[in-house]
Scaffold this motif. Structure first.
Motif, short mmCIF file in Angstrom:
data_model
loop_
_atom_site.label_atom_id
_atom_site.label_comp_id
_atom_site.label_asym_id
_atom_site.label_seq_id
_atom_site.Cartn_x
_atom_site.Cartn_y
_atom_site.Cartn_z
N SER A 8 0.83 -1.21 0.00
CA SER A 8 0.00 0.00 0.00
C SER A 8 0.87 1.26 0.00
CB SER A 8 -0.89 0.01 1.24
OG SER A 8 -1.47 1.28 1.42
N PRO A 9 0.68 2.11 -0.99
CA PRO A 9 1.42 3.38 -1.01
C PRO A 9 1.17 4.21 0.25
CG PRO A 9 0.41 2.98 -3.13
CD PRO A 9 -0.12 1.94 -2.19
N GLU A 10 -0.03 4.14 0.78
CA GLU A 10 -0.35 4.90 1.99
C GLU A 10 0.51 4.45 3.16
OE1 GLU A 10 -4.15 5.99 4.88
OE2 GLU A 10 -4.42 4.59 3.22
N GLN A 11 0.78 3.15 3.26
CA GLN A 11 1.62 2.64 4.35
C GLN A 11 3.06 3.12 4.20
OE1 GLN A 11 0.85 -1.49 3.79
NE2 GLN A 11 -1.24 -1.31 4.54
N ALA A 12 3.57 3.10 2.98
CA ALA A 12 4.93 3.58 2.73
C ALA A 12 5.03 5.07 3.01
CB ALA A 12 5.34 3.26 1.30
N ALA A 13 4.04 5.83 2.57
CA ALA A 13 4.05 7.27 2.81
C ALA A 13 4.00 7.57 4.31
CB ALA A 13 2.88 7.93 2.09
N PHE A 14 3.20 6.81 5.05
CA PHE A 14 3.11 6.99 6.50
C PHE A 14 4.48 6.80 7.15
CE2 PHE A 14 2.39 4.96 10.68
CZ PHE A 14 1.70 5.98 11.33
N LEU A 15 5.20 5.76 6.72
CA LEU A 15 6.53 5.51 7.29
C LEU A 15 7.55 6.56 6.84
CD1 LEU A 15 6.74 1.62 7.19
CD2 LEU A 15 6.24 3.12 9.14
N ALA A 16 7.43 7.05 5.62
CA ALA A 16 8.33 8.11 5.15
C ALA A 16 8.11 9.38 5.98
CB ALA A 16 8.11 8.38 3.67
N ILE A 17 6.87 9.67 6.30
CA ILE A 17 6.59 10.84 7.15
C ILE A 17 7.17 10.62 8.54
CG2 ILE A 17 4.74 12.11 8.31
CD1 ILE A 17 3.10 11.65 5.67
N ALA A 18 6.99 9.42 9.10
CA ALA A 18 7.59 9.12 10.40
C ALA A 18 9.11 9.32 10.35
CB ALA A 18 7.24 7.70 10.83
N ALA A 19 9.73 8.89 9.26
CA ALA A 19 11.18 9.05 9.11
C ALA A 19 11.58 10.52 9.12
CB ALA A 19 11.66 8.36 7.84
N THR A 20 10.82 11.35 8.41
CA THR A 20 11.15 12.77 8.37
C THR A 20 10.98 13.41 9.75
OG1 THR A 20 8.96 13.50 7.68
CG2 THR A 20 10.53 12.98 5.94
N GLU A 21 10.11 12.82 10.56
CA GLU A 21 9.91 13.29 11.94
C GLU A 21 10.86 12.60 12.92
OE1 GLU A 21 5.76 12.40 12.47
OE2 GLU A 21 5.13 14.13 11.26
N GLN A 22 11.71 11.72 12.40
CA GLN A 22 12.69 10.96 13.18
C GLN A 22 12.02 10.22 14.34
OE1 GLN A 22 16.52 12.43 13.90
NE2 GLN A 22 16.63 13.50 11.96
N ARG A 23 10.93 9.50 13.99
CA ARG A 23 10.23 8.74 15.04
C ARG A 23 9.99 7.31 14.57
NH1 ARG A 23 4.74 8.21 14.10
NH2 ARG A 23 3.99 9.58 12.45
N LEU A 24 9.92 6.44 15.56
CA LEU A 24 9.60 5.04 15.34
C LEU A 24 8.10 4.85 15.50
CD1 LEU A 24 12.51 3.49 17.42
CD2 LEU A 24 12.42 3.82 14.94
N VAL A 25 7.57 3.78 14.91
CA VAL A 25 6.14 3.46 14.96
C VAL A 25 6.02 2.05 15.52
CG1 VAL A 25 4.08 3.09 13.55
CG2 VAL A 25 5.71 4.89 12.92
N THR A 26 5.22 1.86 16.56
CA THR A 26 5.07 0.51 17.08
C THR A 26 4.15 -0.31 16.17
OG1 THR A 26 3.12 0.96 18.44
CG2 THR A 26 5.30 1.35 19.47
N TYR A 27 4.28 -1.64 16.28
CA TYR A 27 3.39 -2.51 15.50
C TYR A 27 1.94 -2.19 15.83
CZ TYR A 27 7.32 -5.36 13.96
OH TYR A 27 8.48 -5.79 13.37
#
Length: 110
Positions: free
Chosen positions: A7-26
């Motif tokens: 899903s492109p939305e999932q990849a975009a969500f993680l790219a945004i998290a990366a730009t915010e320098q944050r991890l995302v829990t499962y």
């Protein structure tokens, strides 16, 4: 470059998290996209393989266990790549350092 199957939305969500320098829990990932926290391995692996093939940092390393702050110990994809705990942390930092605005990989090719 071929379009990804995840899903492109999932990849975009993680790219945004990366730009915010944050991890995302499962759990956070599952809350956002549905399903259960333990059910995302195949899609995250697919995303990681696609990113690796494109020579991009592995965004799925940002999806982590709440306690360890690392991807699941059951994630065979990272073991196949030879990423131990330090390697995973380096890859997380690579995601944080990468300028994702230059790589809109989540859009389909026209």
């Amino acid at each position: 470059m071929a379009s990804p199957r995840f899903s492109p939305e999932q990849a975009a969500f993680l790219a945004i998290a990366a730009t915010e320098q944050r991890l995302v829990t499962y759990g956070e990932f599952a809350d956002r996209f549905g399903g259960i926290a333990q059910g995302w391995g195949a899609k995250l692996t697919e995303m990681g393989e696609w990113l690796k093939d494109q020579g991009l940092p592995l965004l799925p390393v940002l999806v982590v266990n709440k306690q360890t702050r690392l991807p699941s110990a059951d994630a065979n994809f990272y073991r196949r790549l030879g990423l131990d705990e330090e390697g995973l942390k380096r890859e997380q930092q690579a995601c944080f350092n990468f300028d994702w605005s230059t790589q809109p990989f989540w859009t389909e090719e026209k």
